[in-house]
Enzyme design. Structure first.
Site, PDB file in Angstrom:
ATOM      1  N   CYS A  25       0.883   0.066   5.924  1.00 40.32           N
ATOM      2  CA  CYS A  25       0.368  -1.246   5.511  1.00 40.32           C
ATOM      3  C   CYS A  25      -1.127  -1.379   5.759  1.00 40.32           C
ATOM      4  O   CYS A  25      -1.638  -2.501   5.828  1.00 40.32           O
ATOM      5  CB  CYS A  25       1.096  -2.381   6.228  1.00 40.32           C
ATOM      6  SG  CYS A  25       2.882  -2.342   6.034  1.00 40.32           S
TER       7      CYS A  25
ATOM      8  N   GLY B 160      11.957  -3.739  -3.463  1.00 40.03           N
ATOM      9  CA  GLY B 160      12.630  -4.432  -2.373  1.00 40.03           C
ATOM     10  C   GLY B 160      12.245  -3.919  -1.015  1.00 40.03           C
ATOM     11  O   GLY B 160      11.118  -4.132  -0.572  1.00 40.03           O
TER      12      GLY B 160
ATOM     13  N   HIS C 164       9.437   7.220   1.442  1.00 41.35           N
ATOM     14  CA  HIS C 164      10.886   7.154   1.254  1.00 41.35           C
ATOM     15  C   HIS C 164      11.442   8.559   1.428  1.00 41.35           C
ATOM     16  O   HIS C 164      10.821   9.531   0.980  1.00 41.35           O
ATOM     17  CB  HIS C 164      11.248   6.658  -0.148  1.00 41.35           C
ATOM     18  CG  HIS C 164      10.664   5.333  -0.507  1.00 41.35           C
ATOM     19  ND1 HIS C 164      11.089   4.160   0.075  1.00 41.35           N
ATOM     20  CD2 HIS C 164       9.688   4.994  -1.378  1.00 41.35           C
ATOM     21  CE1 HIS C 164      10.393   3.142  -0.434  1.00 41.35           C
ATOM     22  NE2 HIS C 164       9.545   3.635  -1.312  1.00 41.35           N
TER      23      HIS C 164
ATOM     24  N   GLN D 269       0.837  -1.196   0.000  1.00 42.55           N
ATOM     25  CA  GLN D 269       0.000   0.000   0.000  1.00 42.55           C
ATOM     26  C   GLN D 269       0.877   1.253   0.000  1.00 42.55           C
ATOM     27  O   GLN D 269       1.906   1.276  -0.670  1.00 42.55           O
ATOM     28  CB  GLN D 269      -0.956  -0.069   1.198  1.00 42.55           C
ATOM     29  CG  GLN D 269      -1.935  -1.245   1.070  1.00 42.55           C
ATOM     30  CD  GLN D 269      -2.849  -1.388   2.261  1.00 42.55           C
ATOM     31  OE1 GLN D 269      -2.429  -1.786   3.340  1.00 42.55           O
ATOM     32  NE2 GLN D 269      -4.125  -1.068   2.075  1.00 42.55           N
ATOM     33  N   THR D 270       0.480   2.279   0.720  1.00 43.53           N
ATOM     34  CA  THR D 270       1.213   3.544   0.694  1.00 43.53           C
ATOM     35  C   THR D 270       2.384   3.502   1.673  1.00 43.53           C
ATOM     36  O   THR D 270       2.240   3.045   2.807  1.00 43.53           O
ATOM     37  CB  THR D 270       0.282   4.706   1.066  1.00 43.53           C
ATOM     38  OG1 THR D 270      -0.832   4.721   0.167  1.00 43.53           O
ATOM     39  CG2 THR D 270       1.018   6.039   0.978  1.00 43.53           C
ATOM     40  N   THR D 271       3.545   3.982   1.213  1.00 43.29           N
ATOM     41  CA  THR D 271       4.699   4.059   2.099  1.00 43.29           C
ATOM     42  C   THR D 271       5.473   5.333   1.816  1.00 43.29           C
ATOM     43  O   THR D 271       5.156   6.086   0.886  1.00 43.29           O
ATOM     44  CB  THR D 271       5.606   2.821   1.979  1.00 43.29           C
ATOM     45  OG1 THR D 271       6.516   2.784   3.085  1.00 43.29           O
ATOM     46  CG2 THR D 271       6.390   2.832   0.672  1.00 43.29           C
TER      47      THR D 271
END
Length: 283
Positions: free
Chosen positions: A218, A199, A125, A121-123
């Protein structure tokens, strides 16, 4: 598919994988390219996309299995970097986010937003986080999709342990701390014809944590992010963590004999061009 001291790799979950013999007379290494500083997300994405294309072209150009000399496949490549503040969505969230939610993520122009083809889902970085994209062909190293995700998680757990932080796998994707159950790393993978990309994202410094407050990690309400620094690790750089992670991955990859550090020029020249495209469609 959606997946949202010196140490010795735990090979127990790899014991039933077939041994892989690379079709080259030279030993195969895991190539590790670390991009210094802050790298625009679309730039790193473009390098990844072209590495994936190289693997896919190798598959299409391979001679029939009856041939005594099948075409060699590209070696696995680990791309590690930090980006400016960037949110990405996995396939499950592409159509779920409203315009208002995307505007919230952009944080008045201080962050970027990019849809992704990876699972999950959305994360987030950004600075202080090690983003590590491993590009390889699963079958060349004896992986199923499920065992590959477990391999990524185990590599992160080993890396965290190298810095004195105990991590664990749970029913939820990613790596979580033993103490407190906070998420120290996310996992998201994209597969095409068994060629894996994307990854893990490992929180090294504490800077990413406030950005995670803008999302539900998540899709799990109430779960919190953490970092190596928050867990007590001091004076460790993102690049150092990337080097340890590369070593762990190389040790766990069947058919691979260590890590070979490469520079950007070697990778770009091998792909043809300057690497500065629009990013393609693989994320």
């Amino acid at each position: 598919m959606d997946f949202d001291s010196e140490l010795s790799f735990n090979h127990s979950f790899l014991s039933d994988r077939p041994h892989f013999h690379h079709n080259s007379i030279h030993p195969m290494h895991l190539r590790h390219l670390h991009l210094p500083g802050l790298t625009p997300y679309t730039y790193s994405l473009n390098i990844q996309s072209r590495l994936v294309t190289q693997h896919l072209l190798s598959l299409s150009l391979s001679t029939p299995s009856s041939s005594p000399a099948p075409a060699p496949s590209p070696p696995p490549t680990l791309l590690t970097f930090q980006t400016p503040p960037t949110y990405t969505t996995g396939r499950r969230d592409h159509s779920r986010l409203t315009r208002q939610q995307i505007t919230h993520l952009l944080a008045s122009g201080t962050a970027e937003y990019h849809p992704a083809l990876r699972g999950g889902q959305t994360t987030y970085h950004g600075p202080g986080q090690l983003t590590a994209y491993l590009i390889l062909h699963l079958k060349h190293h004896g992986f199923s999709a499920r065992s590959y995700v477990r391999f990524l998680e185990e590599a992160v757990i080993g890396t965290c342990a190298r810095f004195g932080v105990a991590g664990r796998r749970t029913a939820d994707p990613g790596v979580w701390t033993e103490a407190g159950g906070r998420k120290v790393a996310s996992v998201g993978v994209h597969l095409r014809r068994f060629v894996a990309s994307h990854g893990v994202g490992v929180n090294v410094g504490s800077a990413p944590l406030e950005w995670f407050e803008r999302i539900v990690m998540c899709g799990l309400e109430g779960k919190k992010a953490t970092s190596l620094e928050t867990e007590g690790v001091r004076g460790v750089t993102v690049e150092e963590v990337g080097g340890v992670l590369a070593g762990w991955m190389a040790e766990g990859l069947t058919g691979v004999e260590g890590v070979r550090e490469v520079d950007e020029g070697e990778i770009i020249n091998g792909l043809g061009g300057d690497g500065r495209g629009t990013g393609g469609g693989v994320d």
